[in-house]
Design a protein around this motif. Sequence first.
Motif, short mmCIF file in Angstrom:
data_model
loop_
_atom_site.label_atom_id
_atom_site.label_comp_id
_atom_site.label_asym_id
_atom_site.label_seq_id
_atom_site.Cartn_x
_atom_site.Cartn_y
_atom_site.Cartn_z
N PRO A 48 17.75 2.58 -5.24
CA PRO A 48 17.19 2.85 -3.92
C PRO A 48 15.99 3.78 -4.00
O PRO A 48 15.97 4.81 -3.37
N VAL A 49 15.02 3.41 -4.82
CA VAL A 49 13.83 4.27 -4.96
C VAL A 49 12.58 3.42 -4.84
O VAL A 49 12.66 2.20 -4.82
N GLY A 50 11.45 4.08 -4.76
CA GLY A 50 10.18 3.37 -4.61
C GLY A 50 9.80 2.59 -5.85
O GLY A 50 10.35 2.81 -6.94
N LEU A 51 8.84 1.69 -5.67
CA LEU A 51 8.45 0.79 -6.75
C LEU A 51 7.87 1.55 -7.93
O LEU A 51 8.16 1.24 -9.09
N ARG A 52 7.06 2.56 -7.64
CA ARG A 52 6.44 3.32 -8.73
C ARG A 52 7.50 3.99 -9.59
O ARG A 52 7.43 3.96 -10.82
N GLN A 53 8.52 4.60 -8.90
CA GLN A 53 9.60 5.25 -9.65
C GLN A 53 10.37 4.22 -10.45
O GLN A 53 10.72 4.44 -11.60
N LEU A 79 0.84 -1.20 0.00
CA LEU A 79 0.00 0.00 0.00
C LEU A 79 0.87 1.24 0.00
O LEU A 79 0.57 2.24 -0.68
N SER A 80 1.95 1.18 0.76
CA SER A 80 2.88 2.31 0.80
C SER A 80 3.47 2.56 -0.58
O SER A 80 3.50 3.70 -1.06
N ASP A 81 3.90 1.50 -1.26
CA ASP A 81 4.44 1.65 -2.62
C ASP A 81 3.41 2.27 -3.56
O ASP A 81 3.74 3.10 -4.40
N SER A 82 2.14 1.84 -3.39
CA SER A 82 1.09 2.34 -4.28
C SER A 82 0.77 3.80 -4.01
O SER A 82 0.30 4.50 -4.89
N SER A 83 0.99 4.24 -2.78
CA SER A 83 0.61 5.60 -2.44
C SER A 83 1.66 6.61 -2.89
O SER A 83 1.42 7.81 -2.91
#
Lengths: 229, 550
Positions: free
Chosen positions: B443-448, B322-326
């Motif tokens: 080292p970045v979020g899934l969306r990026q 959920l954190s990755d999606s947000s």
Amino acid sequence: MTEDPLKPDFSMVMASSVHDMKNSLSMLLHSLELISDELPEEMKKSGKVATLQYEAERVNNDLIQLLGVYRLENDKLSVHIDEHYIRDFLEEQAARYEVLLSSRSIALSIECEDDLIGYFDRDMTAGIINNTLTNAARYTRDKITLKAYHDGHNTVFEITDNGTGYPAAMCNAPGKIFKGIDFETGSTSLGLYFAYQVARLHKQGDQVGSIELENGGDLGGGVFRISLP
Amino acid sequence: MNIKETAALPKTYKRLKFLIVDDFESFRMSVKQMLRSFGVEHIDVSGNGKDAVQKCTFERYDIVLCDHNMGEGQTGQQVIEELRFHKRLKHTSLFILVTAETSKEVVIGTKECQPDGYIAKPITKAVLQKRMDALILQRQALLPINKELDLENYPKAITLCTQEINKGSRYKSWCHKTLAHLYYQTGDYQHAQKIYDDILNRREIAWARLGLGKVQMAQQQYPEAIQHFKRLIEDNKDCVEAYDHLSEAYEKIGKRKEAQTILQQATSISPLAVPRQKHLGELCTTNQDLEGAISAYKATVKYCNNSVHDSADNYLNLGRVLSDSSEGGDTEKSKEYAEEAINVLDKVAKKFSSNSVKANACLIETRVHQGQNNDEASKASFAIADSLIDEASIDPKTGIEFAKTLYSISDTERAEQVLHALAQRFENDKSILSSIEELLDEPVGLRQKMKARELNKKGISFFEEGQFTHAINTFKDALKEAPKHPALNLNLVQVALKSFENTTPDKGDIKQLEQYLDNVRHIPSQHRQHKRLVSLTKKVTALSQSENAN
């Protein structure tokens, strides 16, 4: 997942209602057994207890069929085919009807080899046999035979009686057409329709299960036959 | 049924210990009375699954009669799963599931979760007796084999099964099934396969087809195994175990999308199984299907109650995805995800009192707040996590979570420290090292990550079409998302070098190339991009020297 919680899934409602009703039926049948143990002999023979039991079994069969046909319509009915010892299976079905049949002085015999093995869906096949037995108990004179044997690759169950037999119109392609409900006789022909569909769900290679109705047989009455590959 | 054996039954009933489990008292009483009339003396009753499991801990029951649908609490199937999981049910015991109808409500699960028999309601005395008689006679006949299975003395069990089959036993089919499984368990795949083949030559039987597929999986014959599982599913749409194995086989040959699709079908047939949902969540995450992962992890949280699979990981996984999606959005949807994530994470921190769970929850929360540009809340969550963590003894999972969060709050230096320390402590654990490497890479979020990957692909196709300027700009855009990504930086250098074949670079251009190469200096020599880094560095150095010579 994202279903409207206020709008219940009808299949779920149906399944849980059936579950509830079956619990009630269990209690009803069991109380009946207890009561009948306490009854004096002449009342036991009067057949009233047996009638209660008979009707309870009928309700149970109807419930099974109701849910089965509903699922059939929604393409959710599937068979769980497993190996079964046929004699045990038939004895179990016969046990359900012991009290009823003896109160009506109907003799039920089982003809089946001791170690005969068959592959079929136990509960659905039981439903069909019970339904046929309920029917036979109504129309036979005083004899019913429950028979099972292998015919080539098929396992065949036969229920025969010495009553007047099935109406000729029924013997033609039984169960293939759902004829609707005859309110005069109370016959829904749902039982045959269900039996036909369940038989067809039993498949092995290119073989498919089937049902047959005829008159005559060993006892001279109606013969119901279901062959499962 | 054999008459001589049947005659001995009342004596047997007398010796056996029964447990009846049902939420209706009247039902328990009525079955109890029936059993008494068969001669059973030892009967315990239980009103719910939890109590039943407890009773089985203190008493060895020979036969458990358990209702499937027991209102609010555990289902009969969950009871058997828990009993088998904790090995509180011996092979010599019988677990019989009482159902209103077996066709749909009880889905055939794995072999371990299957009951020894079913009885359909309504139960009458006569029917119960017939069924119990048959089951008990079978139990008696197979007792010697099951005793060896309980002792895990497989060679002896194999001998006994073979003897029973040679005797022409009534239960030879059970023996074949058990024997094949024993061969499979002991790694004798040839013998196992022979039994399954023999049976299937005579008749199509689901357990034999499944067994054959499993034997081939064990021998890494994945394409053959896939054929068997597919055929099984064609004939038995409800056989969830076949879906599980099919999905696993696809995964083994690298077809992760297919694996996910098949596993999704299995969860729609049987949504209650938590391990399957968890695995689906992992698959979806690898396949970068965030929606799918959310839905699977939600199911693990929903169904893990009352089950042996209740663990903090279920909640943390959901919180993480959920954190990755947000991330990276101020849309309504992103806010919703963020809120949901915080809810789940608060819940897990309360439910499980362990420090490590709390620390993980706070770390993920930090990132959620960060993504919503809520600096204050982010700092607060991080402070709690930081106070709970002892860097010197941190477990690898928490350590990686910690580093990920440090990156997100731009404390790159500390993040790399944490990862280097971890890499030293676990230098022999390949799977930990690869997670560390992956994090160092991007080292970045899934969306990026997803955006960067997409741009990378686009850049490559521009390059292939010879549109170098477009390619360079696209790679530059991608680098904004994942500045330290090795392949991206190196791609950019390569395209630039290619474009210099036509135009002469100036000093600034070369400086920039050196900067891109520096972005990648953190990769270790085992890294798959390392060779390329060395060779491109040489080229850039050569270019810079020739520029100086000019």
